[in-house]
Design a protein around this motif. Sequence first.
Motif, PDB file in Angstrom:
ATOM      1  N   VAL A  33       0.842  -1.210   0.000  1.00  0.00           N
ATOM      2  CA  VAL A  33       0.000   0.000   0.000  1.00  0.00           C
ATOM      3  C   VAL A  33       0.874   1.256   0.000  1.00  0.00           C
ATOM      4  O   VAL A  33       0.665   2.181  -0.775  1.00  0.00           O
ATOM      5  CB  VAL A  33      -0.930   0.015   1.248  1.00  0.00           C
ATOM      6  CG1 VAL A  33      -1.769   1.277   1.280  1.00  0.00           C
ATOM      7  CG2 VAL A  33      -1.824  -1.204   1.263  1.00  0.00           C
ATOM      8  N   ARG A  34       1.881   1.227   0.868  1.00  0.00           N
ATOM      9  CA  ARG A  34       2.728   2.414   1.020  1.00  0.00           C
ATOM     10  C   ARG A  34       3.491   2.720  -0.267  1.00  0.00           C
ATOM     11  O   ARG A  34       3.688   3.888  -0.617  1.00  0.00           O
ATOM     12  CB  ARG A  34       3.698   2.197   2.190  1.00  0.00           C
ATOM     13  CG  ARG A  34       4.352   3.458   2.688  1.00  0.00           C
ATOM     14  CD  ARG A  34       5.061   3.202   3.988  1.00  0.00           C
ATOM     15  NE  ARG A  34       4.114   3.065   5.086  1.00  0.00           N
ATOM     16  CZ  ARG A  34       3.644   4.091   5.805  1.00  0.00           C
ATOM     17  NH1 ARG A  34       4.023   5.316   5.515  1.00  0.00           N
ATOM     18  NH2 ARG A  34       2.805   3.896   6.783  1.00  0.00           N
ATOM     19  N   LEU A  48      -2.680   8.197   2.561  1.00  0.00           N
ATOM     20  CA  LEU A  48      -2.356   6.765   2.592  1.00  0.00           C
ATOM     21  C   LEU A  48      -3.613   5.935   2.881  1.00  0.00           C
ATOM     22  O   LEU A  48      -3.850   4.893   2.256  1.00  0.00           O
ATOM     23  CB  LEU A  48      -1.289   6.521   3.670  1.00  0.00           C
ATOM     24  CG  LEU A  48      -0.892   5.080   3.950  1.00  0.00           C
ATOM     25  CD1 LEU A  48      -0.191   4.457   2.746  1.00  0.00           C
ATOM     26  CD2 LEU A  48       0.013   4.988   5.172  1.00  0.00           C
ATOM     27  N   SER A  49      -4.428   6.435   3.827  1.00  0.00           N
ATOM     28  CA  SER A  49      -5.642   5.688   4.193  1.00  0.00           C
ATOM     29  C   SER A  49      -6.628   5.594   3.022  1.00  0.00           C
ATOM     30  O   SER A  49      -7.318   4.590   2.871  1.00  0.00           O
ATOM     31  CB  SER A  49      -6.311   6.312   5.418  1.00  0.00           C
ATOM     32  OG  SER A  49      -6.444   7.696   5.243  1.00  0.00           O
ATOM     33  N   SER A  50      -6.654   6.624   2.169  1.00  0.00           N
ATOM     34  CA  SER A  50      -7.555   6.587   0.997  1.00  0.00           C
ATOM     35  C   SER A  50      -7.091   5.517   0.011  1.00  0.00           C
ATOM     36  O   SER A  50      -7.912   4.800  -0.575  1.00  0.00           O
ATOM     37  CB  SER A  50      -7.578   7.945   0.296  1.00  0.00           C
ATOM     38  OG  SER A  50      -7.864   8.956   1.207  1.00  0.00           O
ATOM     39  N   ALA A  52      -5.498   2.834   0.820  1.00  0.00           N
ATOM     40  CA  ALA A  52      -5.838   1.545   1.444  1.00  0.00           C
ATOM     41  C   ALA A  52      -7.306   1.203   1.212  1.00  0.00           C
ATOM     42  O   ALA A  52      -7.647   0.049   0.919  1.00  0.00           O
ATOM     43  CB  ALA A  52      -5.522   1.602   2.939  1.00  0.00           C
ATOM     44  N   VAL A  53      -8.187   2.203   1.327  1.00  0.00           N
ATOM     45  CA  VAL A  53      -9.632   1.987   1.088  1.00  0.00           C
ATOM     46  C   VAL A  53      -9.847   1.532  -0.350  1.00  0.00           C
ATOM     47  O   VAL A  53     -10.571   0.565  -0.621  1.00  0.00           O
ATOM     48  CB  VAL A  53     -10.446   3.281   1.371  1.00  0.00           C
ATOM     49  CG1 VAL A  53     -11.893   3.118   0.914  1.00  0.00           C
ATOM     50  CG2 VAL A  53     -10.408   3.640   2.836  1.00  0.00           C
ATOM     51  N   ILE A  54      -9.197   2.241  -1.296  1.00  0.00           N
ATOM     52  CA  ILE A  54      -9.378   1.942  -2.721  1.00  0.00           C
ATOM     53  C   ILE A  54      -8.886   0.532  -3.047  1.00  0.00           C
ATOM     54  O   ILE A  54      -9.533  -0.223  -3.779  1.00  0.00           O
ATOM     55  CB  ILE A  54      -8.624   2.999  -3.576  1.00  0.00           C
ATOM     56  CG1 ILE A  54      -9.329   4.354  -3.447  1.00  0.00           C
ATOM     57  CG2 ILE A  54      -8.491   2.576  -5.029  1.00  0.00           C
ATOM     58  CD1 ILE A  54     -10.784   4.379  -3.921  1.00  0.00           C
ATOM     59  N   ASP A  56      -8.728  -2.010  -1.020  1.00  0.00           N
ATOM     60  CA  ASP A  56      -9.673  -2.969  -0.445  1.00  0.00           C
ATOM     61  C   ASP A  56     -10.907  -3.081  -1.336  1.00  0.00           C
ATOM     62  O   ASP A  56     -11.442  -4.174  -1.539  1.00  0.00           O
ATOM     63  CB  ASP A  56     -10.051  -2.522   0.973  1.00  0.00           C
ATOM     64  CG  ASP A  56     -10.888  -3.572   1.699  1.00  0.00           C
ATOM     65  OD1 ASP A  56     -10.574  -4.773   1.558  1.00  0.00           O
ATOM     66  OD2 ASP A  56     -11.854  -3.208   2.385  1.00  0.00           O
ATOM     67  N   ARG A  57     -11.330  -1.943  -1.873  1.00  0.00           N
ATOM     68  CA  ARG A  57     -12.502  -1.942  -2.757  1.00  0.00           C
ATOM     69  C   ARG A  57     -12.209  -2.724  -4.050  1.00  0.00           C
ATOM     70  O   ARG A  57     -13.048  -3.479  -4.527  1.00  0.00           O
ATOM     71  CB  ARG A  57     -12.861  -0.494  -3.079  1.00  0.00           C
ATOM     72  CG  ARG A  57     -14.324  -0.282  -3.206  1.00  0.00           C
ATOM     73  CD  ARG A  57     -14.660   1.167  -3.097  1.00  0.00           C
ATOM     74  NE  ARG A  57     -14.899   1.588  -1.729  1.00  0.00           N
ATOM     75  CZ  ARG A  57     -15.044   2.851  -1.367  1.00  0.00           C
ATOM     76  NH1 ARG A  57     -14.956   3.820  -2.251  1.00  0.00           N
ATOM     77  NH2 ARG A  57     -15.284   3.141  -0.101  1.00  0.00           N
ATOM     78  N   TYR A  77       0.172  -5.998   3.685  1.00  0.00           N
ATOM     79  CA  TYR A  77      -0.540  -6.598   2.559  1.00  0.00           C
ATOM     80  C   TYR A  77       0.277  -6.366   1.286  1.00  0.00           C
ATOM     81  O   TYR A  77       0.794  -5.269   1.073  1.00  0.00           O
ATOM     82  CB  TYR A  77      -1.904  -5.942   2.359  1.00  0.00           C
ATOM     83  CG  TYR A  77      -3.037  -6.557   3.146  1.00  0.00           C
ATOM     84  CD1 TYR A  77      -3.245  -7.933   3.148  1.00  0.00           C
ATOM     85  CD2 TYR A  77      -3.921  -5.763   3.846  1.00  0.00           C
ATOM     86  CE1 TYR A  77      -4.303  -8.483   3.850  1.00  0.00           C
ATOM     87  CE2 TYR A  77      -4.984  -6.313   4.546  1.00  0.00           C
ATOM     88  CZ  TYR A  77      -5.166  -7.674   4.548  1.00  0.00           C
ATOM     89  OH  TYR A  77      -6.210  -8.228   5.237  1.00  0.00           O
TER      90      TYR A  77
END
Lengths: 122, 252
Positions: A33-34, A48-50, A52-54, A56-57, A77
Amino acid sequence: MKGIKFNTDFESVLSPLENDVLKVLWPDRRMKVRHIYDRLRPSRNVALSSVAVILDRLHQKGVVEREIETGRGGVRYIYFPLKDRAQFEKSVIDTTVNSLIDKFGSTAVAYFNERFAEERRK
Amino acid sequence: MMCSECALGFFFDPVKIGIIAVSLFVAILSLCMVLRRDLPVQRRVYFVYLHVAALVFPFVYYLLFSGCSALASGCSRFLPTVYLIGLTGVISALVGSVAAPLIFLYGKSRSASALQDTRLLGFLEAECRALAIRVPKVLVVDTARPVAFSFSGLRPVIFLSAGLLDLLDRKESEAVLLHELMHIRQGSSLLRFSSFFMRLFSPLAGFASLRHELNNDEAAADTFAILRQGTDVHILSAKQKVNGYFEFSEAS
């Protein structure tokens, strides 16, 4: 296909950020992710959190797969695309054609036949 | 074989109605005890389970009673009825206090694997030594949602999601571990679970919210992490990332 510009983005099926994430992921195949975030950051203002959301989606949509990797940096991950760009393009076309046939039935099929015949003549 | 006469007669038997009334009275009384802020938190947690067990009691009693002919002792005899009440009490207590937490833990542990990060585990061991508490097991839950929670039972366990570890850097992860260690020391994970458990099973849960205590525990766990790290930077940035995840997830 004179006069028609083919859009290489998939904004009809993906959000702009999903599109950008996939553009980064396709050439490099397996990324954390990073790392995806680091690659996106110079070109767009994103958290970064956005990212991660994308990711996961995209995983829920079946576009990418993920594995847990344990290394020196801890638990992370690793995301990788399930289809390469060409396969994904085909699946988008397939979905679009299917939805047109579902919606317009024989009219859509007749139109495609007519259109493909025209393309072959060219 | 179902004893239909017993099953129907259940609702017209004054003794059985009396037993159920006593059970409901105990449920309300224990709920009042949960509300008493002068009592220690641990004791109030016991009353949560007593409350749930007392609420479960009439249902278990009815189910056992309906099948009483299968016990080959008849429904109307005194002794089997006493046995039945005893058995109902035991089953209700097991459901109310033991089974639910175990099922919860088992469910969470199934999708989790042990944390292999030696640096983070080393940090945890050192902090546990300083706190003089047993080193908890750390399990990584396979979900992208950034969550962390702990459970202090016979062997304390900290659950961290893989998504959380993805978002946090080392210092932020340490801050989260310190936060969870404080929850284990306070026994607040039990309080949190009990609150959830009561909301799940009791229609009266709205009258006895444990939110105030839970907020206090959260603040104390944050303060502990800040004191141990000598700064609030890491715990605040960890919270900001987690909140950012859920805000973006809901907004987009």
